[in-house]
Motif scaffolding. Structure first.
Motif, PDB file in Angstrom:
ATOM      1  N   ALA A 111       0.803  -1.212   0.000  1.00 37.98           N
ATOM      2  CA  ALA A 111       0.000   0.000   0.000  1.00 37.98           C
ATOM      3  C   ALA A 111       0.844   1.274   0.000  1.00 37.98           C
ATOM      4  CB  ALA A 111      -0.942   0.010   1.199  1.00 37.98           C
ATOM      5  N   LEU A 112       2.080   1.199   0.440  1.00 41.10           N
ATOM      6  CA  LEU A 112       2.907   2.400   0.543  1.00 41.10           C
ATOM      7  C   LEU A 112       3.889   2.485  -0.618  1.00 41.10           C
ATOM      8  CD1 LEU A 112       3.847   2.232   4.335  1.00 41.10           C
ATOM      9  CD2 LEU A 112       2.096   3.650   3.281  1.00 41.10           C
ATOM     10  N   THR A 113       4.105   3.694  -1.085  1.00 40.30           N
ATOM     11  CA  THR A 113       5.118   3.901  -2.117  1.00 40.30           C
ATOM     12  C   THR A 113       6.499   3.926  -1.463  1.00 40.30           C
ATOM     13  OG1 THR A 113       5.106   6.305  -1.914  1.00 40.30           O
ATOM     14  CG2 THR A 113       3.500   5.308  -3.454  1.00 40.30           C
ATOM     15  N   LYS A 114       7.530   3.839  -2.265  1.00 45.33           N
ATOM     16  CA  LYS A 114       8.896   3.913  -1.744  1.00 45.33           C
ATOM     17  C   LYS A 114       9.139   5.260  -1.071  1.00 45.33           C
ATOM     18  CE  LYS A 114      10.999   0.632  -4.846  1.00 45.33           C
ATOM     19  NZ  LYS A 114      12.068   0.338  -5.799  1.00 45.33           N
ATOM     20  N   GLU A 115       8.544   6.310  -1.624  1.00 46.68           N
ATOM     21  CA  GLU A 115       8.703   7.642  -1.034  1.00 46.68           C
ATOM     22  C   GLU A 115       8.058   7.721   0.348  1.00 46.68           C
ATOM     23  OE1 GLU A 115       7.541   7.142  -4.188  1.00 46.68           O
ATOM     24  OE2 GLU A 115       9.286   7.832  -5.317  1.00 46.68           O
TER      25      GLU A 115
END
Length: 58
Positions: A13-17
């Motif tokens: 669910a989370l981006t790398k950023e």
């Protein structure tokens, strides 16, 4: 018990950023605590209120 690295491998669910931001803020909290600095002291040095810093840390 899962480690942070285990959770990162399985997260979708989370981006790398976003993960980078979470890691950075977590490091900030750890370093603040290791140095014995209160939220109020650090917030003052950063030019923000303690409640703003508490929201960032949480």
């Amino acid at each position: 018990m899962n480690t942070w690295d285990d959770l990162l491998k399985n997260q979708t669910a989370l981006t790398k950023e976003e993960v980078y931001i979470i890691d950075s803020l977590s490091s900030l909290v750890v370093q603040r605590i290791k140095r014995g600095i209160t939220q109020a002291e650090l917030a003052k040095q950063m030019g923000m209120s303690q409640s703003q810093l508490a929201r960032l840390e949480n």
